[in-house]
Design a protein around this motif. Structure first.
Motif, mmCIF file in Angstrom:
data_model
loop_
_atom_site.group_PDB
_atom_site.id
_atom_site.type_symbol
_atom_site.label_atom_id
_atom_site.label_comp_id
_atom_site.label_asym_id
_atom_site.label_seq_id
_atom_site.Cartn_x
_atom_site.Cartn_y
_atom_site.Cartn_z
ATOM 1 N N SER A 129 0.814 -1.215 0.000
ATOM 2 C CA SER A 129 0.000 0.000 0.000
ATOM 3 C C SER A 129 0.849 1.269 0.000
ATOM 4 C CB SER A 129 -0.915 0.026 1.229
ATOM 5 O OG SER A 129 -1.766 -1.092 1.225
ATOM 6 N N GLY A 130 2.183 1.091 0.075
ATOM 7 C CA GLY A 130 3.073 2.243 0.052
ATOM 8 C C GLY A 130 3.391 2.810 1.418
ATOM 9 N N THR A 131 3.038 2.081 2.472
ATOM 10 C CA THR A 131 3.353 2.541 3.824
ATOM 11 C C THR A 131 4.782 2.143 4.179
ATOM 12 O OG1 THR A 131 1.033 2.270 4.467
ATOM 13 C CG2 THR A 131 2.654 2.420 6.252
ATOM 14 N N LEU A 132 5.566 3.110 4.628
ATOM 15 C CA LEU A 132 6.955 2.858 4.996
ATOM 16 C C LEU A 132 7.004 1.932 6.208
ATOM 17 C CD1 LEU A 132 9.969 3.602 4.508
ATOM 18 C CD2 LEU A 132 9.630 5.457 6.160
ATOM 19 N N GLN A 133 7.734 0.820 6.085
ATOM 20 C CA GLN A 133 7.892 -0.149 7.169
ATOM 21 C C GLN A 133 9.175 0.121 7.953
ATOM 22 O OE1 GLN A 133 5.206 -2.581 7.580
ATOM 23 N NE2 GLN A 133 4.532 -0.873 6.300
ATOM 24 N N PHE A 134 10.234 0.453 7.249
ATOM 25 C CA PHE A 134 11.471 0.888 7.901
ATOM 26 C C PHE A 134 12.359 1.596 6.900
ATOM 27 C CE2 PHE A 134 12.870 -3.450 6.589
ATOM 28 C CZ PHE A 134 14.039 -3.137 5.917
ATOM 29 N N GLN A 135 13.284 2.392 7.424
ATOM 30 C CA GLN A 135 14.373 2.992 6.651
ATOM 31 C C GLN A 135 15.611 2.915 7.522
ATOM 32 O OE1 GLN A 135 13.304 7.080 5.947
ATOM 33 N NE2 GLN A 135 14.125 7.754 7.896
ATOM 34 N N LYS A 136 16.723 2.532 6.919
ATOM 35 C CA LYS A 136 17.962 2.394 7.673
ATOM 36 C C LYS A 136 19.125 2.945 6.863
ATOM 37 C CE LYS A 136 16.494 -1.501 10.452
ATOM 38 N NZ LYS A 136 16.874 -2.745 11.086
ATOM 39 N N LEU A 137 20.057 3.583 7.574
ATOM 40 C CA LEU A 137 21.295 4.072 6.977
ATOM 41 C C LEU A 137 22.432 3.139 7.385
ATOM 42 C CD1 LEU A 137 21.096 7.922 7.654
ATOM 43 C CD2 LEU A 137 20.700 6.740 5.494
ATOM 44 N N TYR A 138 23.393 2.958 6.476
ATOM 45 C CA TYR A 138 24.535 2.071 6.722
ATOM 46 C C TYR A 138 25.810 2.813 6.381
ATOM 47 C CZ TYR A 138 20.732 -1.252 6.431
ATOM 48 O OH TYR A 138 19.541 -1.892 6.630
ATOM 49 N N SER A 139 26.832 2.618 7.191
ATOM 50 C CA SER A 139 28.126 3.241 6.953
ATOM 51 C C SER A 139 29.218 2.221 7.243
ATOM 52 C CB SER A 139 28.295 4.470 7.844
ATOM 53 O OG SER A 139 29.480 5.139 7.518
ATOM 54 N N PHE A 140 30.003 1.886 6.221
ATOM 55 C CA PHE A 140 31.055 0.881 6.351
ATOM 56 C C PHE A 140 32.446 1.482 6.158
ATOM 57 C CE2 PHE A 140 27.234 -1.274 4.820
ATOM 58 C CZ PHE A 140 27.037 -2.155 5.866
ATOM 59 N N GLY A 141 32.541 2.545 5.375
ATOM 60 C CA GLY A 141 33.816 3.209 5.114
ATOM 61 C C GLY A 141 33.632 4.695 5.334
ATOM 62 N N ASN A 142 34.468 5.499 4.700
ATOM 63 C CA ASN A 142 34.305 6.948 4.792
ATOM 64 C C ASN A 142 33.078 7.414 4.018
ATOM 65 O OD1 ASN A 142 36.520 7.236 6.402
ATOM 66 N ND2 ASN A 142 37.917 7.697 4.734
ATOM 67 N N SER A 143 32.735 6.706 2.962
ATOM 68 C CA SER A 143 31.564 7.042 2.161
ATOM 69 C C SER A 143 31.095 5.775 1.451
ATOM 70 C CB SER A 143 31.919 8.124 1.140
ATOM 71 O OG SER A 143 30.761 8.594 0.483
ATOM 72 N N ASP A 144 29.792 5.521 1.466
ATOM 73 C CA ASP A 144 29.231 4.314 0.870
ATOM 74 C C ASP A 144 28.099 4.677 -0.082
ATOM 75 O OD1 ASP A 144 30.711 2.435 2.640
ATOM 76 O OD2 ASP A 144 29.506 3.417 4.170
ATOM 77 N N ILE A 145 28.032 3.957 -1.189
ATOM 78 C CA ILE A 145 26.971 4.162 -2.173
ATOM 79 C C ILE A 145 26.355 2.799 -2.475
ATOM 80 C CG2 ILE A 145 26.418 4.951 -4.504
ATOM 81 C CD1 ILE A 145 28.965 6.710 -4.347
ATOM 82 N N PHE A 146 25.035 2.692 -2.337
ATOM 83 C CA PHE A 146 24.321 1.463 -2.707
ATOM 84 C C PHE A 146 23.696 1.680 -4.082
ATOM 85 C CE2 PHE A 146 23.162 -0.178 1.848
ATOM 86 C CZ PHE A 146 24.504 -0.377 2.114
ATOM 87 N N PHE A 147 23.999 0.767 -5.026
ATOM 88 C CA PHE A 147 23.455 0.869 -6.375
ATOM 89 C C PHE A 147 22.294 -0.084 -6.629
ATOM 90 C CE2 PHE A 147 27.886 2.299 -7.180
ATOM 91 C CZ PHE A 147 27.596 3.539 -7.695
ATOM 92 N N SER A 148 22.389 -1.322 -6.109
ATOM 93 C CA SER A 148 21.403 -2.325 -6.479
ATOM 94 C C SER A 148 20.927 -3.117 -5.266
ATOM 95 C CB SER A 148 21.985 -3.291 -7.523
ATOM 96 O OG SER A 148 23.010 -4.082 -6.939
ATOM 97 N N LEU A 149 19.763 -3.729 -5.408
ATOM 98 C CA LEU A 149 19.196 -4.581 -4.377
ATOM 99 C C LEU A 149 18.518 -5.749 -5.069
ATOM 100 C CD1 LEU A 149 17.232 -3.538 -1.265
ATOM 101 C CD2 LEU A 149 16.245 -5.208 -2.799
ATOM 102 N N ASP A 150 18.785 -6.951 -4.591
ATOM 103 C CA ASP A 150 18.173 -8.163 -5.127
ATOM 104 C C ASP A 150 17.738 -9.008 -3.929
ATOM 105 O OD1 ASP A 150 17.564 -9.486 -7.636
ATOM 106 O OD2 ASP A 150 18.962 -11.045 -7.017
ATOM 107 N N ILE A 151 16.587 -9.667 -4.041
ATOM 108 C CA ILE A 151 16.062 -10.484 -2.948
ATOM 109 C C ILE A 151 16.297 -11.954 -3.249
ATOM 110 C CG2 ILE A 151 14.003 -11.186 -1.666
ATOM 111 C CD1 ILE A 151 12.836 -8.418 -2.245
#
Length: 186
Positions: A82-104
């Motif tokens: 329905s488009g209701t946000l269930q969660f949002q999370k930020l991740y930091s592993f190095g000085n700067s991180d970029i996420f490009f893709s997601l696969d389940i």
């Protein structure tokens, strides 16, 4: 595409007076927008670049949040059908991180993220991250082609649940500069 709907993710256009927001849009087969959601954090720029949908119709999106110092953090969010946000999370592993893709992974519902991580300015490593369906960290791996490589990124992560194989597509930039970019499949 899921069922009779098309989902699109991206970001709003950044203007100096307004922060950019990541967006997720659900469109029906007639091209009518069913809903659209924006996600952002005051003082930063956020974009969604990867998306997948689980068998229950939950939408997972991955992208990047840049703070006011232009430091990137990976972001993952989950929306229900329905488009209701269930969660949002930020991740930091190095000085700067970029996420490009997601696969389940369709058998475990784990999320496979492909991206890049900057350890020191000018030197990046390919980054793969495994999260559970609640967005909790399970494991992560970095990839540097060799000691001469100054840049590597995974732009797409794909998991084949039948063969239990994980594939990454991306690029490396070789040093010296004359070597240029090389395609990467891992």
């Amino acid at each position: 595409v899921f069922g009779s709907s098309v989902y699109v993710c991206g970001y709003t256009n950044y203007q100096s007076s307004l922060p950019s927001k990541a967006v997720l849009i659900k469109i029906d087969t007639s091209g009518v927008i069913q809903w659209q959601k924006g996600l952002g954090i005051t003082g930063g720029i956020m974009s969604f670049t990867g998306m997948d949908i689980d068998s229950s119709g939950n939408i997972y999106v991955a992208g990047t949040y840049y703070n006011s110092s232009s430091i990137g953090h990976g972001v993952v969010a989950k929306y229900n059908s329905s488009g209701t946000l269930q969660f949002q999370k930020l991740y930091s592993f190095g000085n700067s991180d970029i996420f490009f893709s997601l696969d389940i992974d369709t058998q475990t519902n784990n999320l496979i993220i492909g991206g890049t991580m900057t350890i020191i300015v000018g030197q990046n490593s390919g980054l793969s991250v495994l999260l559970d369906s609640g967005g909790n960290f399970i494991s992560g791996t970095t990839y540097t082609r060799n000691s001469g490589s100054i840049f590597a990124q995974f732009t797409k992560a794909v998991f084949n649940s039948t063969t239990k194989s994980l594939y990454f597509v991306g690029k490396t930039y070789e040093s010296p500069v004359s070597s240029g970019y090389r395609q990467l499949i891992a």
